[in-house]
Design an enzyme around this catalytic site. Structure first.
Site, mmCIF file in Angstrom:
data_model
loop_
_atom_site.group_PDB
_atom_site.id
_atom_site.type_symbol
_atom_site.label_atom_id
_atom_site.label_comp_id
_atom_site.label_asym_id
_atom_site.label_seq_id
_atom_site.Cartn_x
_atom_site.Cartn_y
_atom_site.Cartn_z
ATOM 1 N N GLU A 1 0.878 -0.513 -5.294
ATOM 2 C CA GLU A 1 -0.003 0.592 -5.225
ATOM 3 C C GLU A 1 0.884 1.659 -5.299
ATOM 4 O O GLU A 1 0.921 1.813 -4.177
ATOM 5 C CB GLU A 1 -0.934 0.425 -4.044
ATOM 6 C CG GLU A 1 -2.593 1.541 -4.276
ATOM 7 C CD GLU A 1 -2.257 2.685 -3.475
ATOM 8 O OE1 GLU A 1 -3.523 3.251 -3.957
ATOM 9 O OE2 GLU A 1 -1.574 2.391 -2.296
ATOM 10 N N ARG B 1 -15.415 8.045 -1.260
ATOM 11 C CA ARG B 1 -15.226 7.158 -1.962
ATOM 12 C C ARG B 1 -16.134 5.526 -0.981
ATOM 13 O O ARG B 1 -16.137 4.524 -2.301
ATOM 14 C CB ARG B 1 -13.760 6.309 -1.664
ATOM 15 C CG ARG B 1 -12.311 6.683 -2.665
ATOM 16 C CD ARG B 1 -11.058 6.658 -1.904
ATOM 17 N NE ARG B 1 -11.003 6.918 0.080
ATOM 18 C CZ ARG B 1 -9.939 6.947 0.622
ATOM 19 N NH1 ARG B 1 -8.660 6.706 -0.282
ATOM 20 N NH2 ARG B 1 -9.882 7.037 1.794
ATOM 21 N N ASP C 1 0.725 -1.313 0.112
ATOM 22 C CA ASP C 1 0.093 -0.175 0.105
ATOM 23 C C ASP C 1 0.774 1.211 0.018
ATOM 24 O O ASP C 1 2.016 1.402 0.585
ATOM 25 C CB ASP C 1 -1.155 -0.145 0.785
ATOM 26 C CG ASP C 1 -1.611 1.359 1.654
ATOM 27 O OD1 ASP C 1 -2.658 1.271 0.433
ATOM 28 O OD2 ASP C 1 -1.557 1.872 2.712
HETATM 29 C C1 GLC Z 1 -4.025 3.660 0.047
HETATM 30 C C2 GLC Z 1 -5.047 2.746 -0.191
HETATM 31 C C3 GLC Z 1 -5.991 3.881 0.289
HETATM 32 C C4 GLC Z 1 -5.710 4.826 1.031
HETATM 33 C C5 GLC Z 1 -4.196 5.061 1.439
HETATM 34 C C6 GLC Z 1 -3.788 4.910 2.737
HETATM 35 O O1 GLC Z 1 -3.736 4.467 -1.380
HETATM 36 O O2 GLC Z 1 -5.633 2.247 -1.406
HETATM 37 O O3 GLC Z 1 -7.754 3.786 0.273
HETATM 38 O O4 GLC Z 1 -6.975 5.265 2.053
HETATM 39 O O5 GLC Z 1 -3.912 3.791 0.713
HETATM 40 O O6 GLC Z 1 -3.999 3.957 3.503
HETATM 41 C C1 GLC Z 2 -3.486 9.360 -3.713
HETATM 42 C C2 GLC Z 2 -2.057 8.725 -3.777
HETATM 43 C C3 GLC Z 2 -2.636 6.747 -3.721
HETATM 44 C C4 GLC Z 2 -3.997 6.983 -2.616
HETATM 45 C C5 GLC Z 2 -5.180 7.804 -3.260
HETATM 46 C C6 GLC Z 2 -5.870 7.947 -2.350
HETATM 47 O O1 GLC Z 2 -3.317 9.370 -5.248
HETATM 48 O O2 GLC Z 2 -1.202 8.697 -4.206
HETATM 49 O O3 GLC Z 2 -1.721 5.769 -2.924
HETATM 50 O O4 GLC Z 2 -4.917 5.428 -3.685
HETATM 51 O O5 GLC Z 2 -4.777 8.843 -3.107
HETATM 52 O O6 GLC Z 2 -7.363 8.909 -2.262
#
Ligand code: GLC
Ligand code: GLC
Length: 643
Positions: A329, A518, A287
């Site tokens: 990710e 979301r 993540d």
């Molecule tokens: C990642 C997850 C997102 C979360 C963020 C912080 O981007 O996909 O849902 O808010 O990390 O953990």
């Molecule tokens: C941003 C971050 C990503 C996260 C997202 C959550 O795009 O780069 O890691 O999942 O915010 O909204």
């Protein structure tokens, strides 16, 4: 040399320490030792780059070998068998046979223990890669959908227990389904034991996080940082009253960023990861990878050390639990996304560029940006692949490269503005019903939430009650789905989308969720709708059966293995085309992004001589291509050429 020497010093001591246990399994121990010796030079190099300057670097190394041995000794016979099996098929995840899905346990089956009742459902859909959204212990109130973890070794008691997770992973494995879980390693919840110790003034644990006595350093850092959730809060630092210090919190104020400059944090998080690997996790979704290393004067995203850290985690896994792989990710500039994809970092990665540009092409009915970007920016190393998705639990951000937009005559800023207006349904004639996410008034940035169906026009069409509009929405959805099933990589289905779920606005009544749009696409499973899946008059039935058919078909086409996608110039601005090739099979995929019929000159298809026989694998049709191939509105064809 240094690397070898250090291992020669550490190993005999470990052998002595675990003498009794090792004597019982000499062969297995040899296997472990071989993996350790193979991965050690890389692990040593990575750790040396990160922590070599510390006076107790040797101690760090020793502690990691100790951790690796303990974790390996704890690994069950069944999982070790899997390790052996995967050593013979290391690239299993490149196969056209792999199809993925993702769900929230609480929203899908309420309880972890009940999830195994649905294995038959997953199998009907053809799913063999199952990502469960974070299900660890979390703060009661807001916990960012599970991404604020209070304890990596405990399951959220509302959902189940760690024993149930282990049992589920075994049950899934028996059915050939790989369990995917998040490794939320950029931050912990402020309720995590380490954070609580830090709040209580324990300096050892204060060093687990980035804390500051005053605003001097935070202000200097802040100048270059991006706000991730600007409508919730501004700035990346949170004042902690109990500690009397500022804490680095990139995401929400209750998510404390871990300090990987401290080797103890790396060790502690590696321990948590290996603990979970031993519960049967086969793929870790890493993540927020972009954020794990901070450097003054930069935006603290995608720092070189982030890659070094991931490589070190990867090396440890290859020693202890070699069947485990990583998925990245990184929702950042496309050139940065691919930097995380490597056999020594993450073998898999979300493909946010394809995702965003499919929506872009759907809005504009033109494929020039999509084709250009896919041609220039989707190359990844051998032995790795994409995870292709149309939507996930997060928002959609328009992360295409500005340079690409300009190259095809599009103004990037204006275009993002258009896309946001379109997908939030405010553009005249727009079919989309998305919801704005995180508008930043300083720079106009905005992202979009919404389910696949609502974004593709089904919600709007159903409200209009117009059968023609409904038909168009259905076609858009099926068009997009056919692309992720064929584009190269693992298609990932967000469960609920298989039967066309619409936005759910009830999150607005829950104070812990109302501020985060979301939740509009994180819907509770409507099991009562299950009967709709059996009634062939319903839309649900159509979506569901199309999905089943699509995955089944994909699995019968060897050309859909691997990641490579060769974009072709279809000569038609509305038609996206690519070839997929494996051994002697070649499939040409053409996708019409407009609602009108498009005729393609057969001579145009480079691989199609006029007069050859072409099968459309997607529709099970034989085409005679004397002159043209006709693509109806929003239709795709998977063309296999035989002479
Ligand atoms: C990642 C997850 C997102 C979360 C963020 C912080 O981007 O996909 O849902 O808010 O990390 O953990
Ligand atoms: C941003 C971050 C990503 C996260 C997202 C959550 O795009 O780069 O890691 O999942 O915010 O909204």
């Amino acid at each position: 040399m240094q690397a070898r020497k250090s291992l020669d010093r550490i190993l005999p001591a470990m052998e002595a320490k675990f003498e009794v246990a090792l004597a019982r399994q000499p062969e297995q121990w040899n296997g472990f030792k071989q993996r350790l010796e193979r991965a050690w030079p890389r692990l040593f190099r990575d750790l040396h780059a990160l922590y070599g300057w510390q006076y107790d670097f040797f101690y760090t190394l020793e502690q990691l070998v100790l951790l690796a041995m303990r974790a390996w000794l704890d690994r069950s016979a069944e999982l070790r068998d899997l390790d052996t099996e995967r050593a013979a098929t290391p690239h299993w995840f490149l196969s056209e046979q792999v199809c993925g899905a993702v769900l929230y346990v609480d929203l899908f089956s309420e309880k972890l223990a009940r999830l195994s009742d649905h294995i038959a459902y997953f199998k009907t859909l053809g799913i063999n890669y199952l990502h469960l959204m974070p299900l660890f212990a979390v703060p009661k109130a807001d916990n960012d959908g599970g991404y604020a973890v209070s304890d990596y070794r405990a399951i959220n008691p509302d959902v189940g227990t760690m024993e149930e997770l282990a049992a589920l992973s075994a049950a899934l494995r028996r059915e050939g389904i790989s369990l995917v879980l998040d490794f939320v390693f950029n931050h912990t919840a402020d309720e995590h034991y380490w954070a609580r110790k830090a709040k209580a003034g324990d300096s050892e644990y204060m060093n687990y996080y980035w804390t500051f006595p005053d605003r001097t350093l935070p202000d200097q850092f802040q100048r270059h940082l991006r706000d991730i959730f600007p409508t919730v809060r501004r700035g990346s630092f949170t004042w902690c009253e109990e500690m009397g210090r500022w804490v680095w919190t990139t995401f929400n104020s209750f998510q404390w960023d871990l300090n990987y400059a401290n080797p103890e944090v790396f060790r502690a998080m590696a321990e948590e990861m290996l603990f979970l690997a031993n519960k049967g996790v086969e793929v870790f979704r890493l993540d927020a990878v972009a954020f794990i290393w901070k450097r003054m004067g930069t935006d603290c995203e995608n720092q070189p050390e982030a890659h070094t850290l991931i490589s070190a985690f990867n090396a440890l896994v290859q020693i202890v639990a070699p069947s485990v792989i990583f998925k990245s990710e990184a929702i950042v500039h496309p050139d940065e996304v691919v930097e995380y994809i490597h056999p020594h970092q993450c073998q898999l990665s979300y493909n946010p560029l394809l995702m965003a540009l499919l929506w872009e092409a759907l809005a504009t009915r033109e494929v020039k940006l999509l084709a250009y970007a896919m041609r220039h920016r989707s190359r990844i190393p051998e032995g790795c692949t994409w995870v292709n998705y149309l939507r996930c639990h997060d928002d959609i951000g328009w992360t295409f490269a500005d340079e690409d937009a300009r190259a095809v005559g599009i103004d990037p800023g204006g275009h993002r503005h258009f896309l946001n207006t379109f997908y939030t349904g405010r553009f005249p004639g727009a079919f989309a019903r998305g919801v704005p996410f995180q508008f930043n008034p300083d720079n106009g940035d905005l992202r979009v939430s919404g389910t696949l169906s609502s974004l593709a026009g089904l919600e709007d069409a159903l409200e209009k009650g117009d059968p023609e509009w409904i038909e168009l929405a259905v076609r858009r959805i099926n068009l997009l789905r056919s692309i992720i099933a064929s584009a190269g990589g693992i298609p990932l289905l967000y469960l609920g989308d298989e039967w066309g779920m619409l936005n759910d606005y009830t999150f607005l009544t829950d104070p812990a969720k109302a501020g985060d749009s979301r939740w509009v696409h994180r819907c509770k499973r409507r099991w009562e709708a299950r009967k709709d899946l059996e009634d062939s008059d319903t839309l649900e039935w159509r979506f569901f059966h199309e999905m089943v058919k699509l995955f089944k078909l994909r699995k019968s086409i060897p050309a859909f293995r691997n990641g490579g996608l060769e974009v072709i110039d279809t000569g038609n601005p509305h038609v996206f085309g690519y070839t997929r090739t494996q051994d002697s099979q070649k499939v040409v995929v053409v996708c019409n992004f407009s609602e009108y019929d498009q005729a393609l000159d057969a001579g145009w298809l480079p691989t199609l001589g006029a007069g050859s026989t072409v099968s459309d694998l997607l529709h099970g049709e034989q085409l005679k291509t004397a002159h043209t191939v006709v693509l109806e509105g929003y239709r795709a064809r998977w063309l296999e050429i035989s002479r």
